[in-house]
Scaffold this motif. Structure first.
Motif, short mmCIF file in Angstrom:
data_model
loop_
_atom_site.label_atom_id
_atom_site.label_comp_id
_atom_site.label_asym_id
_atom_site.label_seq_id
_atom_site.Cartn_x
_atom_site.Cartn_y
_atom_site.Cartn_z
N ILE A 30 27.31 40.01 42.32
CA ILE A 30 27.95 39.68 40.87
C ILE A 30 29.21 38.92 40.92
O ILE A 30 29.60 37.97 40.20
CB ILE A 30 27.87 40.85 40.02
N THR A 31 30.13 39.45 41.93
CA THR A 31 31.72 38.96 42.19
C THR A 31 31.29 37.63 42.54
O THR A 31 31.82 36.74 42.08
CB THR A 31 31.99 39.82 43.22
N PHE A 32 30.35 37.47 43.48
CA PHE A 32 30.42 35.95 44.00
C PHE A 32 29.99 35.04 42.70
O PHE A 32 30.43 33.98 42.67
CB PHE A 32 29.34 35.70 45.24
N LEU A 33 28.75 35.22 42.18
CA LEU A 33 28.17 34.53 41.16
C LEU A 33 29.26 34.35 39.86
O LEU A 33 29.52 33.50 39.26
CB LEU A 33 27.13 35.23 40.64
N GLY A 34 30.22 35.50 39.56
CA GLY A 34 31.13 35.42 38.66
C GLY A 34 32.11 34.23 39.32
O GLY A 34 32.71 33.25 38.29
N LEU A 284 36.73 39.96 32.60
CA LEU A 284 35.23 39.95 32.37
C LEU A 284 34.53 40.29 33.47
O LEU A 284 33.73 41.45 33.38
CB LEU A 284 34.51 38.74 31.77
N ILE A 285 34.65 39.71 34.67
CA ILE A 285 34.05 40.11 35.73
C ILE A 285 34.48 41.71 36.18
O ILE A 285 33.35 42.42 36.77
CB ILE A 285 34.63 39.28 36.90
N LEU A 286 35.60 42.02 36.09
CA LEU A 286 36.18 43.51 36.29
C LEU A 286 35.33 44.53 35.33
O LEU A 286 34.71 45.44 36.04
CB LEU A 286 37.44 43.71 35.93
N ALA A 287 35.18 44.05 33.99
CA ALA A 287 34.26 44.81 33.33
C ALA A 287 32.82 44.88 33.75
O ALA A 287 32.27 45.84 33.56
CB ALA A 287 34.45 44.41 31.87
N LEU A 288 32.11 43.79 34.18
CA LEU A 288 30.88 43.96 34.45
C LEU A 288 30.66 44.64 35.71
O LEU A 288 29.73 45.59 35.95
CB LEU A 288 30.48 42.36 34.78
N LEU A 289 31.68 44.70 36.65
CA LEU A 289 31.61 45.55 37.84
C LEU A 289 31.67 46.98 37.46
O LEU A 289 30.95 47.85 37.97
CB LEU A 289 32.66 45.13 38.54
N ALA A 290 32.44 47.10 36.44
CA ALA A 290 32.61 48.57 36.14
C ALA A 290 31.41 49.19 35.46
O ALA A 290 30.80 50.29 35.68
CB ALA A 290 33.76 48.88 35.13
N LEU A 291 30.88 48.32 34.34
CA LEU A 291 29.74 48.46 33.97
C LEU A 291 28.36 48.57 34.75
O LEU A 291 27.38 49.67 34.70
CB LEU A 291 29.36 47.41 32.84
#
Length: 964
Positions: A30-34, A284-291
């Motif tokens: 997800i980090t890479f795609l983000g 937004l990416i940080l929020a997605l990772l946390a989620l």
């Protein structure tokens, strides 16, 4: 009591570890795609900003150019309306001139600095002072410096000898225009001109703005070529000590009549465009990772709890397994019902859906289902089930037709699972019956379609082949084997290059390869020798699917022979049409040339002393000649219409005056036949229109002439003209010509507009004519966008109606239309040379025409020189100064057109050259005017045409002498 052990086994612990590793992998993914998504979005934001910046630069350039053009147009209009005596006229005219000057200043205050109006003897200067006072001053014309200043524009009125010199403040103008566009805090609005890049800051164009030298060079090249462009590069503002990576857009413009080339250059900081995106999407990416971490944790807990629950429920595993098996059966098919049978074939249970599918109650179906299946199917199903039981099969499937309660047959598919005990004894079966009627019908339709296709193929005479992607024959259909180049026995599985002759195989293989490569249909034509002789084939190759290619070859020998014959016939027809056109042109010239002498001398004879008999004989000759000319004109006009070469030549004229002039042509016949003739204009009929005046006159002469011709003495004719306007300046003109003449039989009306058709074609007919008048009129009406309608009662009268399209022309307040008045036919100015002296050269080779011109010039009082060909005319013009050259077109040695070219090169426009020719086609007239003739007269010549030419030429010379 011993507590239950809910700990997880080692195998499940390994599963949890896998889930954790998988979760970590997903986080990295997800980090890479983000980050990748951010890069794409970042570039998209830059492209969007570039598009917006480009649009603003384009709008700014176009607005600057538009406003400067408006200023220049106002100045041109201003100078073109000035008179050299303005300051010698009344005070009111001087005041009006100064008001116009002030109005121009007010309209272009941000651009205009000073106006100098230079009259022949003085100069008037206008400007605004620092207190906004409008200042006017006068100077002697010698006090004006003739040298132009920077940014000074000159507009001349050479005719009235007035010049305006305007000083423009481009710096103030650019700054004022640039304030209309906002580029943000980091944006810069610049003007590039003459190699300099200047910015609009603090009401002044400043230097100190730098972009990379390579970009600046490219920008200069694009500006020089008039191209817009965009760049990315480093930008420096030395005034404010700012440097950043920028997006640069420019759009060139020109300020006529200034010679410099300009372009607007808009610059924005690229980092400012993308900064907001980075911060937003980072969080937004940080929020997605946390989620995601939260979801993995919840999933881990859920799986753990599920495993504990499954362990607790392990005692009921057999029952749960059975439930899942039955659920799988229910979900296996849709639109069906489930049933159970014991080892004896008795149906023990059936789903309630059977009523929806077959219409039977489930109890009825369970008891009597065998009755709803045909005996042949019952026997077949029994055999299938016995064989499955003997082979211990787990499941079987088959299709069967059930008879529904409504009496229709329904195609169904049966899927059964067979159950056996531990010893292999059959215990019974559970099945699902599914409605497949629609699928069955589609399959049958496909079968029928294939059969129809095969029937079509069997009826085609074409050679049909199917290949794989390597060019190997898979199948073929050949109805007539005599058309084959090579026998096809044993061809299946072989490549086409192995079967076809070498000469044919190579081009066919190339077409086949193109079909495979492009996926599109390819066509090839080839000629082969077969037992029946040489034949020409057309083959089309196209893909059937991803693995097959089909070709269809057809014998096109007969078609090609037919096309060749058609082309030869077309060529022959074109040659015949060209020969006809040449014949008609030659006929026109050969007939009109002697007619010039005949009809030209008649008006001269009319001025002599003649008794009544001589006048009567002369009138007969004149009428006969005019009739012959009309017949020639009709034939030539119809020839042009038939070949599609007739065109419209529009002009503006007084519509009502022209109609009345046309009607006056018939005044003699109207009086002679004592006709009650009337005409009326509707309220909407405009005064001036724009359309082909000559074509309209031709239509009216034909139709009104027919009405007069076929109306008995004392009869009545009325002409009604109305109009309908649409889209402001467009108009439909409606004409109705009504008479109480002999009328037309109903079965003949449709034939009236056919060429050469006449109601009375006998040798004793009363009314003469070619039968072309109405045919030509109808074609011209259609060319002018209208339609001809004929209504008639035999013995009662006729009504001819038609409409044409035109444009309404409205006179401007300060303009007048000069409509030349034609001289009366036969009117001759005795000793015209005394009032209009001219030196005249006549270039003519025909003796009859020379005799006519000699007689005419003698009466007019002119002496003149004669040239027998174009070469002699050129020589005489070089040796003497002539005012007027009457130039025949067709002459030996050198024709009149070539002679005109040479004279124009040596003498320019000092001499008036008028073409005289029997060629009456419009293209001949256009060619003569294009080459350099001042006017063109078709033979037979009319005396009033010659006198008008002489008078016009003399008046032009008189005006020129006054100016000189």
């Amino acid at each position: 009591m011993v507590p239950k052990d809910y700990s997880l086994p080692k195998s499940e612990t390994g599963l949890y570890r896998i889930l954790v590793v998988l979760g970590i992998f997903v986080v990295f993914l997800i980090t890479f795609l983000g980050m990748a998504f951010f890069q794409v979005l970042n570039e998209n934001q830059i492209n969007s900003s570039k598009a917006t910046l480009n649009k603003q630069a384009e709008l700014a350039s176009k607005q600057i150019e538009k406003r400067f053009t408006a200023f220049y147009d106002d100045m041109s209009f201003f100078v073109n309306n000035l008179e050299p005596e303005t300051y010698r006229n009344s005070d009111s005219e001087i005041l009006a001139f100064e008001k116009r000057a002030r109005r121009i200043f007010n309209n272009h205050r941000d651009l205009l600095d000073t106006i100098k109006v230079l009259f022949p003897d003085q100069a008037v200067i206008f400007h605004f002072d620092n207190r906004n006072n409008f200042i006017k001053s006068k100077l002697d014309i010698q006090q004006i410096n003739p040298a132009l200043g920077k940014n000074e524009i000159v507009v001349n009125n050479k005719k009235n000898q007035v010049t305006i010199r305007a000083f423009v403040d481009l710096e103030r103008f650019f700054i004022d225009e640039m304030t209309n566009y906002y580029l943000g805090i980091s944006g810069e609005k610049l003007i590039f001109c003459d190699g300099k890049l200047r910015g609009t800051h603090q009401q002044k164009l400043k230097d100190g703005f730098i972009i990379e030298e390579d970009i600046l060079n490219q920008l200069a090249v694009q500006v020089d070529e008039g191209l817009k462009g965009d760049f990315r590069g480093k930008f420096i503002n030395e005034n404010e000590k700012i440097e950043f990576e920028s997006l640069i857009q420019h759009y060139p413009f020109s300020l006529y009549p200034l010679e410099s080339k300009f372009t607007t250059v808009f610059v924005v900081d690229r980092n400012v465009v993308t900064t907001g995106i980075f911060s937003t999407y980072f969080y937004l990416i940080l929020a997605l990772l946390a989620l995601l971490a939260l979801v993995i944790l919840i999933l881990f807990k859920s799986i753990k709890n599920s495993q504990i629950t499954n362990s607790v429920l392990s005692k009921n595993a057999d029952e749960i397994s059975e439930l899942f098996r039955r659920q799988a059966l229910l979900l296996h098919e849709t639109k069906g019902f489930i049933y159970f049978q014991d080892q004896n074939g008795k149906m023990t249970s059936v789903g309630s859906e059977v009523k929806k599918i077959l219409g039977f109650e489930k109890e009825d179906f369970a008891e009597n289902f065998k009755k709803y299946i045909s005996k042949s199917d019952i026997h077949r199903l029994g055999k299938i089930l016995s064989e499955a039981i003997s082979h211990k099969k787990d499941n079987i499937s088959f299709e069967v037709d059930f008879k529904t309660k409504s009496g229709k047959l329904l195609r169904t598919k049966i899927f059964e699972t067979l159950e056996f005990d531990a010893d292999g004894n059959f215990l019974g079966n559970v099945g699902i019956c599914t409605d497949i009627q629609e699928k069955y019908e589609r399959e049958q339709e496909i079968v029928n379609s294939e059969n129809r296709l095969r029937a079509v193929l069997n009826s085609l005479p074409d050679l049909i082949f199917i290949y794989d992607n390597e060019g190997r024959y898979l199948d073929f259909h050949v109805k007539d084997k005599s058309l084959l180049v090579a026998p096809l026995e044993g061809a299946i599985g072989k490549k086409m290059t192995e079967i076809l002759p070498e000469k044919l195989a190579k081009p066919i293989q190339q077409v086949f390869n193109n079909t495979i490569k492009s996926g599109n249909m390819q066509t090839a034509e080839y000629e082969v020798d077969i037992p029946s002789g040489k034949r020409l084939f057309e083959a089309r190759f196209f893909r059937l699917d991803n693995s097959k290619v089909m070709s269809i070859a057809r014998d096109i020998t007969g078609q090609k022979l037919w096309e060749r014959g058609l082309m030869e016939a077309k060529k022959a027809a074109e040659q015949a049409n060209l020969a006809k056109s040449e014949f008609l042109a030659n006929m026109s010239h050969e007939i009109r040339t002697p007619m010039n002498g005949l009809l030209g001398i008649i008006p001269l004879m009319e001025t002599t002393s003649l008794d009544s008999s001589q006048k009567e004989y002369l009138q007969i000759i004149k009428d006969s000649g005019e009739s012959l000319l009309n017949i020639i004109k009709d034939i030539l006009d119809y020839s042009k219409i038939e070949s599609g070469e007739m065109t419209l030549y529009k002009s503006v004229f007084n519509f009502k005056n022209e109609i009345e002039k046309t009607i006056k042509i018939f005044s003699g016949l109207i009086k002679e036949k004592n006709l009650q003739f009337s005409y009326r204009f509707g309220e909407m009929v405009p005064d001036f229109v724009e359309l082909d005046k000559e074509k309209l006159r031709q239509i009216l002469i034909n139709i009104i002439g027919n009405a007069i011709k076929f109306t008995p003495d004392g009869g009545t004719i009325s002409v009604d003209i109305s109009a309908e306007s649409f889209f402001e300046k467009n108009v439909i003109l409606n004409f109705e010509v009504k008479d109480n003449g002999i009328g037309i039989p109903s079965d003949k009306i449709e034939m009236l507009t056919k060429p050469f058709f006449q109601l009375d074609s006998s040798n004793t007919k009363k009314h003469q004519g070619t039968g072309l008048g109405l045919a030509i009129s109808q074609k011209i009406i259609e060319l002018m966008g209208g339609e001809l309608t004929i209504k008639s009662d035999f013995g009662v009268g006729s009504v001819f109606s038609f409409s044409i399209f035109g444009k309404i022309w409205i006179k401007e307040d300060n303009t007048e239309e000069n409509i030349p008045e034609e001289e009366e036919e036969g009117f001759i100015w005795k000793n015209m040379a005394q009032e209009y002296p001219l030196r005249i050269l006549l270039a003519e080779d025909n003796s009859t025409n020379l005799l006519f011109m000699d007689m005419l010039m003698a009466q007019l009082g002119y002496g003149y020189d004669v040239a027998r060909n174009g070469s002699e005319a050129v020589r005489k013009v070089k040796e003497s100064d002539y005012d007027l050259v009457l130039m025949d077109i067709q002459m030996p040695v050198m024709n009149g057109l070539e002679a005109t070219k040479i004279i124009r090169k040596s003498k320019g426009r000092k001499i008036t050259i008028v073409g005289l020719s029997a060629n009456a086609f419009q293209e001949d007239v256009d060619l003569a005017m294009e080459i350099g003739m001042d006017s063109y007269i078709t033979k037979p010549l009319k005396i009033n045409e010659i006198t008008n030419i002489i008078r016009t030429c003399a008046e032009k010379l008189a005006i020129k002498k006054e100016v000189d």
